[in-house]
Every structure is written in structure tokens, then in C-alpha cells.
Design a protein around this motif. Structure first.
Motif, PDB file in Angstrom:
ATOM      1  N   SER A 156       0.856  -1.187   0.000  1.00  0.00           N
ATOM      2  CA  SER A 156       0.000   0.000   0.000  1.00  0.00           C
ATOM      3  C   SER A 156       0.888   1.232   0.000  1.00  0.00           C
ATOM      4  N   PRO A 157       0.486   2.267  -0.733  1.00  0.00           N
ATOM      5  CA  PRO A 157       1.297   3.499  -0.683  1.00  0.00           C
ATOM      6  C   PRO A 157       1.290   4.124   0.715  1.00  0.00           C
TER       7      PRO A 157
ATOM      8  N   LEU B 223       6.363   0.608  -1.565  1.00  0.00           N
ATOM      9  CA  LEU B 223       7.631   0.602  -2.321  1.00  0.00           C
ATOM     10  C   LEU B 223       8.237   1.985  -2.376  1.00  0.00           C
TER      11      LEU B 223
ATOM     12  N   VAL C 136       2.114   6.038  -6.666  1.00  0.00           N
ATOM     13  CA  VAL C 136       0.935   5.167  -6.582  1.00  0.00           C
ATOM     14  C   VAL C 136       0.896   4.222  -7.782  1.00  0.00           C
TER      15      VAL C 136
ATOM     16  N   ALA D 157       4.270  -4.723  -6.566  1.00  0.00           N
ATOM     17  CA  ALA D 157       4.982  -4.578  -5.294  1.00  0.00           C
ATOM     18  C   ALA D 157       5.338  -5.956  -4.725  1.00  0.00           C
TER      19      ALA D 157
HETATM   20  N1  ADE Z   1       0.034  -0.106  -4.195  1.00  0.00           N
HETATM   21  C1  ADE Z   1      -0.194   1.063  -4.811  1.00  0.00           C
HETATM   22  N2  ADE Z   1       0.856   1.878  -4.713  1.00  0.00           N
HETATM   23  C2  ADE Z   1       1.810   1.195  -4.002  1.00  0.00           C
HETATM   24  C3  ADE Z   1       3.118   1.501  -3.556  1.00  0.00           C
HETATM   25  N3  ADE Z   1       3.709   2.675  -3.810  1.00  0.00           N
HETATM   26  N4  ADE Z   1       3.778   0.569  -2.849  1.00  0.00           N
HETATM   27  C4  ADE Z   1       3.200  -0.599  -2.562  1.00  0.00           C
HETATM   28  N5  ADE Z   1       1.973  -0.946  -2.971  1.00  0.00           N
HETATM   29  C5  ADE Z   1       1.272  -0.053  -3.675  1.00  0.00           C
END
Ligand code: ADE
Length: 262
Positions: free
Chosen positions: A92-93, A141, A145, A152
């Protein structure tokens, strides 16, 4: 399959995304039984004719949110109450930044489950409910986004798999690579000794292993100071000895007190 294999379950609405995990060294780790990785289609755990996994967000706003029921059923199947809980990793971001240190942590786990969100994300209650039964780590990561967590997971699994025992032929390459000691790695060269007027640094051809090691350390320090001063600032106390400090000082880099030897 050996008893020490890392077991990984990945849940996604795009299982085809993970075809690259059959290839190269990850594929070989799987074939060798070091990594036991199974990809699941989230829609397996839907029960309506359209195999629905998403719905509109409460409170309005753009996009769709992944409904909790399929995720609840998936996690119940992959983390049954009568077995030791796996660690749930959710790309997730909004997660903590992925790092080599986290890769080492994940490589030391016996079981990982990855939950790949799509659209605007997974209903928050899924993670809150999972956290009652298993450790949950949201991982980002970087500050950008992606469409979803699939890529990821591939990145994370590539970083994790190369740390599993027996995957890399030469364990020394793990010790020397970038980020292993909080520094970037020195530049590398191979044959020919001269190419388009660019020569391999003479010292690397000298056969003097002591001087080569010092040169590599100096290059690692100078590159890191120039490119990633944040890494130098984050070094643990005492990570830099007098020679290191002289190298940085000689190139005009200010060394923050943190990394200095007492
Ligand atoms: N899902 C959407 N963006 C992401 C990110 N930057 N890092 C990890 N998972 C993601």
C-alpha cells in the motif's frame, strides 16, 4: 519440499501477474524447494454470479473499494485458526517503506501471506480484523501510486528470495552488496581492461587485496555521501572509523556526528 522452505501465499484478482515468479532465480528457488509460493485468485472466495470483489466507497468519492467478505474468507482459508498464524503483508502506498532490513525480516519468517489490493484499496476492516489473529504489515515501495499491489509483491519477493539460504551461490555477494552495511556498493568492472578509452581503475588489477578492499570501502563511502547523504546520516554510532572519516573529509563531505567512531 524441505522443512525450511518459506511458504508464501499471494491473493490477487490478477493471478496471471505473477508469471515472472516462474523465471530465473526465483523460479529456481521454487523448483529447489527453498520457496513454496502459491498464487490464489481472490474471486475463488466470491459467491455471487458476477464474482464481485468491489463496491462504491462509503462517504462518496472516486473509484471502488474492495469488499471485506472475499478477503475475510480468503484469510480464513489461508490462516486457519488451528495453525500458527502467518505474517500478512499488504502492499500500500500508505505502508512503511520497504527496505533491505524488512527484506531480511520477511526472509526469516516461516509463512507470509500477501494481500494485493486494487482500485482505491481494501475495506479497512479487513486489516483490523486480520490484526486480531496475525501480524499485519502494510508496505510501500515508495512515494508513488501503482494500480495495485501485484508489482509490489514481485519486487518484495525478489528481494526476499535472494536472501533465502542456498539461493545465491556466493554468500559473499550478499555481504558486499549495496545496502548490506548501510552504504551503496563500490562500482564494478569486468574485461576488457580498456573500453572506448575508459580504463578499469589500476588498483583493481593490482592483485593487492588489502588495497582493493580499502579502495572499495572508499568508493562506497564517497558514492554514498554524494548520492545518498541520508544513508550516511543514518549510520549507527561507530560505523565509520578514522580512515573512513579521513576519506570523506578529504573529499569535502561533512560527516554527521552519528556515524563517527568514539
Ligand atoms: N500499491 C499502490 N501503490 C503502491 C506503492 N507505492 N507501494 C506498494 N503498494 C502499492
Amino acid at each position: 519440499m524441505t522443512g525450511t522452505a518459506l511458504r508464501v501465499d499471494v491473493v490477487s484478482i490478477f493471478p496471471e501477474y505473477f508469471a515472472p515468479l516462474e523465471l530465473s532465480l526465483i523460479g529456481r528457488a521454487r523448483a529447489a524447494g527453498v520457496l513454496d509460493l502459491v498464487v490464489h485468485d481472490l474471486r475463488t472466495w466470491t459467491h455471487d454470479v458476477h464474482r464481485t470483489v468491489d463496491d462504491t466507497p462509503y462517504g462518496g468519492g472516486p473509484g471502488m473499494v474492495m469488499r471485506p467478505e472475499p478477503w475475510g474468507a480468503a484469510l480464513a482459508a489461508l490462516a486457519p485458526a488451528d495453525a500458527p498464524p502467518p505474517r500478512l503483508v499488504v502492499p500500500s502506498p500508505a505502508g512503511t517503506r520497504f527496505s533491505q532490513a524488512l527484506a531480511y525480516e520477511l526472509a526469516a519468517e516461516p509463512r507470509l501471506v500477501f494481500a494485493c489490493g486494487r482500485y482505491e484499496g481494501i475495506d479497512e476492516r479487513v486489516l483490523a480484523d486480520a490484526a486480531l489473529r496475525m501480524p499485519v504489515t502494510e508496505v510501500s515501495l515508495g512515494d508513488y501510486v501503482l494500480f495495485g499491489g501485484e508489482v509490489a509483491v514481485i519486487v518484495i519477493m525478489e528481494a526476499v528470495t535472494r536472501l533465502l539460504p542456498g539461493v545465491l551461490g556466493n554468500a559473499d555477494s550478499l555481504a558486499e552488496e549495496s545496502h548490506a552495511h548501510g552504504l551503496l556498493e563500490a562500482p564494478v568492472y569486468t574485461k576488457p581492461p580498456s573500453w572506448r578509452g575508459h580504463d578499469v581503475p589500476e588498483i583493481l588489477r593490482s592483485g593487492d587485496h588489502g588495497r582493493i578492499a580499502r579502495w572499495r570501502r572508499d568508493q562506497a563511502l564517497l558514492r554514498t555521501a554524494a548520492r545518498r547523504p541520508d544513508l550516511i546520516a543514518a549510520l549507527p554510532p561507530g560505523a565509520l572509523d578514522k580512515r573512513d572519516l579521513a576519506t570523506l573529509d578529504g573529499a569535502g563531505f561533512q560527516v554527521p556526528a552519528a556515524g563517527m567512531a568514539k
